[in-house]
Design an enzyme around this catalytic site. Structure first.
Site, mmCIF file in Angstrom:
data_model
loop_
_atom_site.group_PDB
_atom_site.id
_atom_site.type_symbol
_atom_site.label_atom_id
_atom_site.label_comp_id
_atom_site.label_asym_id
_atom_site.label_seq_id
_atom_site.Cartn_x
_atom_site.Cartn_y
_atom_site.Cartn_z
ATOM 1 N N HIS A 97 4.438 -4.394 -16.202
ATOM 2 C CA HIS A 97 4.145 -4.685 -17.608
ATOM 3 C C HIS A 97 2.949 -5.625 -17.691
ATOM 4 C CE1 HIS A 97 6.791 -7.907 -16.259
ATOM 5 N NE2 HIS A 97 6.560 -8.625 -17.348
ATOM 6 N N HIS A 99 2.355 -8.787 -18.655
ATOM 7 C CA HIS A 99 2.366 -10.243 -18.519
ATOM 8 C C HIS A 99 1.481 -10.705 -17.361
ATOM 9 C CE1 HIS A 99 6.470 -10.567 -20.787
ATOM 10 N NE2 HIS A 99 5.456 -10.256 -21.572
ATOM 11 N N ASP A 101 1.557 -12.947 -15.090
ATOM 12 C CA ASP A 101 2.056 -13.226 -13.739
ATOM 13 C C ASP A 101 2.344 -11.947 -12.960
ATOM 14 O OD1 ASP A 101 4.154 -12.965 -15.699
ATOM 15 O OD2 ASP A 101 5.598 -13.582 -14.178
ATOM 16 N N HIS A 102 2.051 -10.795 -13.566
ATOM 17 C CA HIS A 102 2.186 -9.508 -12.891
ATOM 18 C C HIS A 102 0.844 -8.784 -12.751
ATOM 19 C CE1 HIS A 102 6.653 -9.560 -13.219
ATOM 20 N NE2 HIS A 102 6.348 -10.374 -14.214
#
Length: 328
Positions: A97, A99, A101-102
């Site tokens: 997804h 976000h 931190d990904h």
């Protein structure tokens, strides 16, 4: 002088569930199975547990990468080290997804190997990325990965099913420790049910340790959310029953509670700032879900002062009797 507040234990178990200082330590890199290598993103913290998990999947010289961490130099150093030491390369970059931190490590990977820019996949893709469709298959030697659309935590959230292991990369929908959050609770709970229906045994989460019994973890998540939603509804139903008077008031919008009043009815004396920062997100998610289910209504106006109320159940009339009536 420190102020001692009589916080309710139930609230703190909820709030601190994913932030426990006793989280198990995870190695920077781990070979989890013959097909899966985990590389930590180097970004531990209250919201990320031990850090973002990124995964190399497959058994041959070309591997699928799931998620890219937050974009910290330590993560790039770690994954490049794994690639070199195993003499392997990346064929696809799959993002669970949007976000940060990904997705944060994508630019660093492309700087390291510009050809990877053509192989970045995400549902609702950003510029330069390719779309992921529900059910789409990504395959390399030793690994067949199927995309599963599971919104709720985010509008674009995807899980990935590794068919050879009957395992699911759960993204942020299910964590290795504690519970996740979901802006759209209704869709999130539908996604949890969908994930449970896949029948996967093992879970590879985006944060935390490997989930050895995924069915039990999913059951725990579903039950936890249902209990919290039912708890909110029970508070509003009790408030309605408390203020309803004679028969003439039945069916009217009686009672109603603000977000802060609901929180304190459930968890005891809690400061406003704690409610706003820690509790309000889930309470709002649950209230909107109950509204969509037509179990709760609200008065229009200032969101901070808005009153939420349980919708009265309509009484059903007894069935009309036909035929002759015996006379005394």
């Amino acid at each position: 002088m420190a102020l001692r507040m009589p916080f309710n234990q139930a609230f703190w178990e909820e709030y601190l569930s994913g932030q426990d200082a006793t989280l198990p330590s995870l190695p920077d890199t781990s070979t989890l199975s013959s097909r899966v290598i985990r590389i930590l993103g180097g970004n531990p913290g209250a919201m990320h547990l031990q850090g973002t998990n990124t995964y190399l999947v497959g058994t041959g010289p070309s591997r699928i990468l799931i998620d890219t961490g937050q974009g910290l130099p330590i993560w790039l150093s770690r994954i490049v080290g794994v690639l070199h030491s195993n003499n392997i390369s990346i064929s696809h970059i799959l993002l669970t997804h949007w976000h940060g931190d990904h997705t944060g490590g994508v630019p660093d990977l492309i700087s390291y190997n510009p050809t990877l820019g053509e192989h970045v996949y995400k549902n609702l893709p950003d510029a330069g990325q390719k779309p992921i469709e529900d059910g789409q298959i990504f395959a390399v030697e030793g690994a067949t990965v199927r995309a599963v659309f599971t919104p709720g935590h985010s509008v674009d959230h995807m899980c990935f099913l590794l068919e050879e292991e009957n395992a699911l990369f759960t993204g942020d929908n299910v964590l290795g420790h504690g519970f996740s959050v979901a802006p759209d609770l209704g869709r999130y709970m539908e996604s949890l049910e969908l994930m449970a229906g896949l029948g996967c045994v093992l879970g590879y989460p985006a944060h935390g340790a490997v989930i050895g019994d995924l069915p039990s973890k999913l059951e725990e998540y579903i039950r936890h959310k249902e209990m919290r939603v039912q708890g909110i509804l029970s508070v509003l139903v009790k408030e309605r029953e408390r203020v309803e008077g004679d028969r003439g008031t039945e069916g009217r919008r009686k009672g109603g509670m603000t977000l802060h009043e609901i929180a304190r009815a459930m968890f005891g004396t809690v400061p406003d700032e704690v409610i706003d920062q820690a509790m309000a997100p889930f309470l709002m998610q649950a209230l909107w879900k109950l509204t969509e289910d037509r179990k709760v209504g609200f008065e229009p106006g200032d969101p901070v002062k808005r009153k939420w109320f349980a919708v009265a159940r309509r009484k059903t009339k007894p069935p009309r009797q036909h035929g002759s009536v015996a006379r005394q």
